[in-house]
Enzyme design. Structure first.
Site, PDB file in Angstrom:
ATOM      1  N   LYS A 219       0.836  -1.203   0.000  1.00  0.00           N
ATOM      2  CA  LYS A 219       0.000   0.000   0.000  1.00  0.00           C
ATOM      3  C   LYS A 219       0.870   1.252   0.000  1.00  0.00           C
ATOM      4  CE  LYS A 219      -3.852  -2.505   2.034  1.00  0.00           C
ATOM      5  NZ  LYS A 219      -4.713  -2.850   3.154  1.00  0.00           N
TER       6      LYS A 219
ATOM      7  N   GLN B 219      -4.907  -1.640   9.297  1.00  0.00           N
ATOM      8  CA  GLN B 219      -4.779  -2.979   8.707  1.00  0.00           C
ATOM      9  C   GLN B 219      -5.359  -4.037   9.647  1.00  0.00           C
ATOM     10  OE1 GLN B 219      -3.705  -3.465   5.566  1.00  0.00           O
ATOM     11  NE2 GLN B 219      -4.041  -5.658   5.703  1.00  0.00           N
TER      12      GLN B 219
ATOM     13  N   ASP C 141     -11.304   2.432   3.436  1.00  0.00           N
ATOM     14  CA  ASP C 141     -11.662   1.011   3.322  1.00  0.00           C
ATOM     15  C   ASP C 141     -13.171   0.844   3.127  1.00  0.00           C
ATOM     16  OD1 ASP C 141      -9.495  -0.817   3.499  1.00  0.00           O
ATOM     17  OD2 ASP C 141      -9.271  -0.413   5.646  1.00  0.00           O
TER      18      ASP C 141
HETATM   19  N1  GUN Z   1      -7.008  -6.984   5.885  1.00  0.00           N
HETATM   20  C1  GUN Z   1      -7.275  -7.758   4.802  1.00  0.00           C
HETATM   21  N2  GUN Z   1      -7.848  -7.015   3.838  1.00  0.00           N
HETATM   22  C2  GUN Z   1      -7.937  -5.763   4.313  1.00  0.00           C
HETATM   23  C3  GUN Z   1      -8.426  -4.540   3.768  1.00  0.00           C
HETATM   24  O1  GUN Z   1      -8.923  -4.458   2.637  1.00  0.00           O
HETATM   25  N3  GUN Z   1      -8.309  -3.461   4.571  1.00  0.00           N
HETATM   26  C4  GUN Z   1      -7.796  -3.519   5.820  1.00  0.00           C
HETATM   27  N4  GUN Z   1      -7.761  -2.406   6.536  1.00  0.00           N
HETATM   28  N5  GUN Z   1      -7.337  -4.627   6.353  1.00  0.00           N
HETATM   29  C5  GUN Z   1      -7.402  -5.739   5.600  1.00  0.00           C
END
Ligand code: GUN
Length: 283
Positions: free
Chosen positions: A52, A96, A119
């Site tokens: 990211k 996350q 998200d």
């Molecule tokens: N963990 C697995 N996929 C995601 C996601 O799309 N966003 C976040 N914040 N955590 C994750």
């Protein structure tokens, strides 16, 4: 034999578009910024967070990483979220998941300002998606739709089957297909006649989290097969929820793993962060 929809290619196009728009914003003095919070040392989360941050650098965003120790308390984490909610240079906040067990994920998601919730996990954003009046779409389902659109695949009137009912993927995925007038069925671990239902799908989305779960006898001839899974097979090799070798000859389109939905998720996160920067600066 199915045409492979390359997430690498489609996501590169999305990131290029975001980058171009980011440059225009910068010319106006606006620098989009994403804060990424990671708690503890889950190795998969570390890889996702690094990817990211890399994507942010590529499209020209500022990214800030907040790597907190596994022992972080709920109060400390909420205090950080609050600080980021109030930080004007930060347009998007992403915590996350999963968090260490002693932390309350729901409370953390609820604490993120809905305007910075890139998200789209906050209940207010989830509700907005339900009524079709949203700013942000959850990144993975939005990425799947982007792949569908990239091939000009028509959803309207089609039998769409989503296997999996998670809040992050299955449920919003079904909603996005419904918004485009698909006839949507959601299947899950208690579904009876799974094979029969899947074999009727014109568009089949697999979001089960089980390696090579979808076999050729579950797929209609000519179906569009979209694979959200990221698993390891018996040899430790990355694979999806779809048995690609079996299913590809039968499908009209298929997404591979790796190089399918995965890169799309991050590209859509960039798109959401850009949108957040625009909303916060122009509204
Ligand atoms: N963990 C697995 N996929 C995601 C996601 O799309 N966003 C976040 N914040 N955590 C994750």
């Amino acid at each position: 034999m199915a045409k492979i929809i390359s997430g690498k290619e489609v996501s590169a196009k999305v990131r290029a578009e975001v980058k171009a728009e980011c440059e225009q914003l910068k010319a106006k003095g606006i620098h989009p910024g994403l804060a990424v919070i990671i708690v503890g040392d889950d190795p998969a989360s570390r890889v996702y967070v690094n990817n990211k941050k890399k994507a942010c650098a590529e499209v020209g965003f500022v990214s800030e990483e907040y790597a907190l120790p596994a022992e972080t308390t709920q109060e400390e984490l909420l205090a950080l979220v609050e600080q980021l909610n109030n930080k004007p240079e930060i347009n998007g906040i992403l915590c996350q998941l999963p968090l260490p067990k002693h932390l309350d994920e729901k409370a953390v998601i609820n604490a993120i300002s809905p305007m910075k919730d890139v998200d789209a996990f906050h209940p207010s954003n989830v509700g907005r998606i339900m009524i079709g009046d949203y700013h942000f779409l959850p990144c993975t389902p939005a990425g799947v739709m982007e792949m569908v659109h990239s091939e000009g695949i028509e959803v309207s009137g089609k039998n769409c089957v989503v296997i999996g009912r998670s809040n992050i993927v299955g449920k919003p995925m079904a909603m996005l297909l419904l918004h485009e007038n698909g006839t949507v069925t959601i299947c899950h671990s208690r579904t009876q006649n799974l094979k029969e239902i899947c074999s009727n799908a014109d568009i089949l989305v697999a979001a089960v989290g089980r390696p090579k779960f979808v076999k050729a006898d579950m797929v209609k001839e000519g179906a569009v097969v979209l694979d959200v899974g990221i698993n390891r097979d018996e040899n430790g090799k990355l694979c999806g929820d779809v048995d690609f070798d079996e299913v590809a000859p039968k499908a009209s389109y298929i997404t591979p793993v790796p190089g399918g939905v995965g890169p799309m998720t991050i590209a859509m996160l960039m798109k959401n962060t850009l949108k957040a920067a625009k909303i916060q600066n122009f509204h």
